[in-house]
Design a protein around this motif. Structure first.
Motif, PDB file in Angstrom:
ATOM      1  N   ARG A   1      27.766  38.463  43.826  1.00 31.07           N
ATOM      2  CA  ARG A   1      29.220  38.543  43.720  1.00 31.07           C
ATOM      3  C   ARG A   1      29.826  37.175  43.447  1.00 31.07           C
ATOM      4  NH1 ARG A   1      31.820  41.265  48.723  1.00 31.07           N
ATOM      5  NH2 ARG A   1      30.443  42.899  47.951  1.00 31.07           N
TER       6      ARG A   1
ATOM      7  N   SER B   1      36.669  44.183  43.357  1.00 34.51           N
ATOM      8  CA  SER B   1      35.983  42.889  43.276  1.00 34.51           C
ATOM      9  C   SER B   1      34.492  42.988  43.546  1.00 34.51           C
ATOM     10  CB  SER B   1      36.616  41.907  44.274  1.00 34.51           C
ATOM     11  OG  SER B   1      36.476  42.402  45.595  1.00 34.51           O
TER      12      SER B   1
ATOM     13  N   HIS C   1      32.015  36.083  40.240  1.00 33.71           N
ATOM     14  CA  HIS C   1      33.364  35.540  40.401  1.00 33.71           C
ATOM     15  C   HIS C   1      33.492  34.184  39.700  1.00 33.71           C
ATOM     16  CE1 HIS C   1      34.571  38.086  44.144  1.00 33.71           C
ATOM     17  NE2 HIS C   1      34.388  38.797  43.057  1.00 33.71           N
TER      18      HIS C   1
END
Length: 544
Positions: free
Chosen positions: A208, A184, A212
């Protein structure tokens, strides 16, 4: 020396659970709901034996195993009767899972995402379906980008064209086309620009939480007022005013992310840039889908042409399927697999009144094995006509093949020379797949066989002998018959073959019963190998 082939790996992009799966040196990787599958996918939409990736000398191929809901490669459904070649970057969809294929060692550029999803949640704005601004500049930039993307000959240049279009329309110099990585907090860089020389990635940071949000399926914006930009040292040091990330889809599969950020004061507003990038991402996805479709069609055409040429060579040198040669009658059937292998069968009348019969199998699959089969059959035909001796003919073929580079391939075969009085002189060169059918029942080959031809050019082959009576039959077959598998993965085996032969009454029904039994057992599953069976019946001297 054994041929080393690259491993294949499937990396989960989406599905009920993730992970990566590798062949780890195996020549096939099974996929299905069965717990013994190499890739076990426990879901009601996945069949027990759903699909399989198989390695051949030409590369890796994907085959559907007659699944209920299908196997999809780059948005195209895989036919159970036609394997499709795989290359790195292909997208495979099975049930609710999507996988990216990698073959061999791949080391893409990667970048770590910024851990801005901890602590106070950053404010991520999702862009809805706003109309594209009607400004002449943006429209001109979009049309130029569409033109470049539609003419891109490969995925790398397509990604570059999409990125250039997004940067130009958003009036930015920093951006990238990203591919979600295995974790991730990591993304792979497909194309990037840092405002400098082309190909120099330089320092680019990716939020991030922004990634996402875009990976969830909608274009997202991160602006300077957000907590992520004000508290992240990595981002603030780069003086990023805002960033936009748009998802790129091929069909329903998320394949990439289009990212741009504004650092210079001349950049426009983030909402306008987001709308433009979303339009570019949509066009990029359509162009990528078309590129993959064209590539898949090219691979299918190349494979079909290769298989057609190899099968044509097989059929050209094969004798008729049913015939009588004086005191012998025979029946033969060859059922091609989805991959062309190298089964061979021949009946050769000799000048001294005897008849030679051979059945063999070349190791491996594909056009190379089929061409070797054609060469071996032609050479054996010439040898047996010249020598009228089974041992000398097989020894001559062995020298011929052994003195040449066969790429690790070899040939197993059974060659018998039948006389009018029922005497049979034969050589079993690593084959072993035959029965003698008499009034008393079936009798197997018994003694062990010699090594296949093409391995050691110095090997000499000795003749074995047997005597047969009128009505006796020798049943020959290739390993594709007993290796045929049912949907549960069980092989047909020799015991089922013997049961099928018990109902047969002559050489024609021998072959018919064998393939009827194999078809019932397979339950419609596509064959992966050629299967050949032949029955040679001694009619007696009076028939000559």
């Amino acid at each position: 020396m054994a041929e080393t082939r690259p491993d294949i790996a499937l990396h989960t992009l989406a599905g009920p659970h993730g992970g990566s799966y590798s062949s780890n040196g195996r020549t096939q990787m099974t996929i299905g709901r069965a717990v013994e599958s190499d890739v076990c996918l426990l879901h009601e939409t996945v069949s027990r034996r759903h699909a399989v990736a198989v390695s051949r000398p030409e590369g890796w191929f994907l085959m559907d195993q007659g699944s209920a809901l299908g196997t999809w490669l780059n948005g195209q459904r895989v036919s159970p009767a036609a394997p499709l070649p795989l290359i790195s970057g292909d997208l495979v969809r099975i049930g609710p899972w999507s996988f990216r294929v990698s073959i061999g060692q791949m080391h893409p550029s990667t970048a770590a995402t910024i851990a801005d999803d901890r602590g106070p949640a950053p404010r991520i704005e999702r862009v809805g379906q706003r109309p594209l601004p009607a400004g002449a500049r943006q429209l001109r930039m979009l049309m130029q980008g569409l033109s470049r993307m539609s003419s891109a000959p490969n995925e790398h240049l397509l990604a570059r064209a999409a990125l250039d279009a997004a940067l130009s329309g958003a009036n930015c110099s920093h951006g990238a086309v990203l591919r979600p990585g295995g974790t991730s907090d990591e993304v792979a860089i497909v194309a990037a620009s840092n405002g400098g020389a082309d190909g120099e990635i330089g320092e680019i940071a990716f939020s991030r939480s922004l990634i996402h949000a875009a990976a969830a399926g909608q274009t997202a914006i991160l602006s300077a007022a957000d907590a992520a930009l004000s508290t992240s040292r990595s981002v603030s040091e780069l003086s990023i005013r805002w960033a936009v990330c748009a998802p790129v889809f091929v069909g329903s599969e998320l394949v990439s992310l289009l990212y741009v950020d504004a650092r210079q004061t001349g950049a426009g507003g983030h909402t306008e840039a987001a709308n433009f990038c979303e339009a570019v991402a949509n066009a990029y996805g359509l162009a990528l889908a078309n590129l993959k479709r064209v590539e898949l069609e090219r691979r299918q055409s190349a494979l079909a042409a290769e298989l057609a040429a190899a099968r044509e060579a097989q059929q050209f040198i094969m004798p008729p399927a049913h015939a009588a040669q004086g005191f012998l009658g025979y029946a033969m059937q060859m059922r091609p697999g989805v991959f062309v292998a190298g089964d061979m069968f021949d009946v050769v009348p000799l000048d001294d009144g005897r008849v030679a019969v051979c059945l063999g199998d070349v190791s491996g699959h594909g056009a190379a094995s089929a061409m070797l089969m054609a060469a071996a059959q032609s050479q054996l035909n010439a040898q047996v006509r010249a020598t009228c001796d089974a041992g000398a003919a097989v020894s001559g073929l062995n020298r011929y093949l052994g003195e040449r580079s066969l790429g690790g391939r070899f040939v197993s075969l059974w060659l018998g020379i039948f006389s009018r009085d029922g005497a049979v002189e034969f050589v079993d060169a690593g084959h072993g797949y035959w029965f003698l059918r008499t009034a008393a029942g079936l009798r197997g080959p018994g003694a062990g066989t010699a090594i296949p031809v093409g391995i050691d050019p110095g090997t000499r082959y000795d003749v074995s002998r047997l005597a047969i009576a009128p009505g006796d039959r020798i049943v020959l077959y290739s390993d594709g018959v007993i290796d045929e598998r049912n949907p549960a993965g069980d092989p047909f085996g020799q015991e089922r073959l013997e049961r099928a032969l018990r109902a047969a009454r002559n050489c024609d029904t021998d072959v018919i019963e064998i393939f009827k039994a194999v078809a019932r057992f397979a339950e419609g599953a596509p064959p992966t190998d050629d299967a050949t069976a032949a029955s040679i019946e001694y009619l007696g001297a009076a028939e000559g």
